[in-house]
Design a protein around this motif. Structure first.
Motif: not given
Length: 88
Positions: A28, A33, A81, A84, A86-87
């Motif tokens: 990540k 992210q 988050l 999923a 997302k950042r």
């Protein structure tokens, strides 16, 4: 200021919790992210937990990836988050 021992313990708990929720923190970060400062904030949030022993027991009881962390985890929303895509 937290001791080095405490920070290492909670960094390990954060990494294990993320992995248990199916999140690779290094991946990540490489994908942009998650920023290094956000990871540090997650570790510091974890140090505020009143019962890290319960977290360790919960993690040990998991078999594979779980969809959701325990209600008391201060970083569950962050990991959800990231999971999923997302950042943070």
């Amino acid at each position: 200021m937290q001791s080095t021992r405490t920070l290492k313990r909670h960094a390990d708990l954060v990494d294990r919790m993320a992995s248990t929720m199916g999140v690779d923190l290094e991946e990540k970060m490489m994908a942009g992210q998650l920023r290094p400062g956000q990871l540090g904030d997650a570790v510091l949030a974890c140090t505020g937990c009143a019962n890290p022993e319960a977290c360790g027991h919960w993690l040990a009881a998991q078999d594979g990836v779980t969809e959701q962390g325990p209600d008391y985890c201060r970083n569950t929303d962050l990991f959800s988050l990231l999971k999923a895509g997302k950042r943070a």
